[in-house]
Scaffold this motif. Sequence first.
Motif: not given
Length: 440
Positions: A1-13
């Motif tokens: 089964m394909a795993r769900p995905i969590i992405a961490i985003v935001g500006r640099p630093n």
Amino acid sequence: MARPIIAIVGRPNVGKSTIFNRIIGDRLAIVEDKPGVTRDRLYGTAEWSGKLFSIIDTGGIEIDGEDEIMKSVRMQAELAIAEADVIIFMVDAKVGITHADEEVAQMLYRSKKPIVLAVNKVDNDGRQDEVYEFYSLGFGEPIAISGSHGIGIGDLLEAATILLPEPKEDEYDDDVIKVALIGRPNVGKSSLVNALLGEDRVIVSNIAGTTRDAIDTPFEVDGQKYVLIDTAGMRKRGKVYENTEKYSVMRAMKAIERADVVLVVINGEEGIIDQDKHIAGYAHEAGKASIFVVNKWDAVEKDGKTMQHFTESIRDEFIFMTYAPVAFLSAKTKLRLHKLIPVINHVSEQHALRIATHLLNDVVTDAVAMNPAPSDKGKRLRISYVTQVATKPPTIICFVNDPELMHFSYARYLENKIRAAFNFEGTPLRIFSRKKSDQD
């Protein structure tokens, strides 16, 4: 089964990579203590509250000027929106809300994706009041965290994982062998797909990175059904200038997760480079059946021992994957191409092989009799019995008096004896120790 995905985003630093490393490295990663496996920190697998998921760090962008900041931030957010099921939007309590934060917030708000707002660098109680201003971003209650101190990570994961969808069931029947092709750019993966299919189904170009997404192509040989999953080439991290290339690595990882057999394609003209070891390590850590495919063999100058020497080089460079067979071929001329499908069938069978418990115990008992485990501080490992608990990859549990006494080298010794008895060619073999209880 394909795993769900969590992405961490935001500006640099704002501390995205620190949080990523906390989640993957400190408490949640499932890793093997085997030599030669190099792990890329852009993409990982983690588990929280019984939910297994993939997580992406969109950090690591070099910043040259204000315009580049906004361009990079926008690209990160767009890619995360496209790929992730849940997005962790990270901001910095010390700095407060910036224009770049507001830009990202607008993009994420329009995406309609589930968003969890994480306010990083809340290192002490005195900073709690600084969290409240982030309500104005419009994503509900901000979660105060500290990457450097490990504060609030559990709360963050609880909030993110509760929003994850259920894993998607595989769209193919169990009897279909799913084959992923992975490798750095321009090793000939798409050409190999076309050669196996006998028609041009995938764009082939000498320009590295032509294939951006994973492409599924079903086909059948002698009644056996297959699906080929071609992936974008994986570049060395130091040469990844575009975020789209970074996400090609993520898509390749998704393809590996879905596959039964992974073809690690190597350019026979250029030989083995470090990035080939990075890429092969992904397949090994995912527990997939694997084959080294040395492509462009028609262009290699040969003598009577060229193939032998190249095989020896593979064994030396990929010491963590000595189980994987090597296939030499040319997608361009179809040289030795007919030999590949039988090898795929064989390693797929080995990957799903299950050994009867009594046979396993006979082999391990003989191995221990020939070479007892060394004592450690007066204590000696005693193996009561072993059993195979899973396939794909074959996974064996050793019930012992003290798991701490199972040294890595002795587990490798047992693995070698088991392989000698039952083959398991082409597949990782995982051996774990568990303390024998009174009920066992």
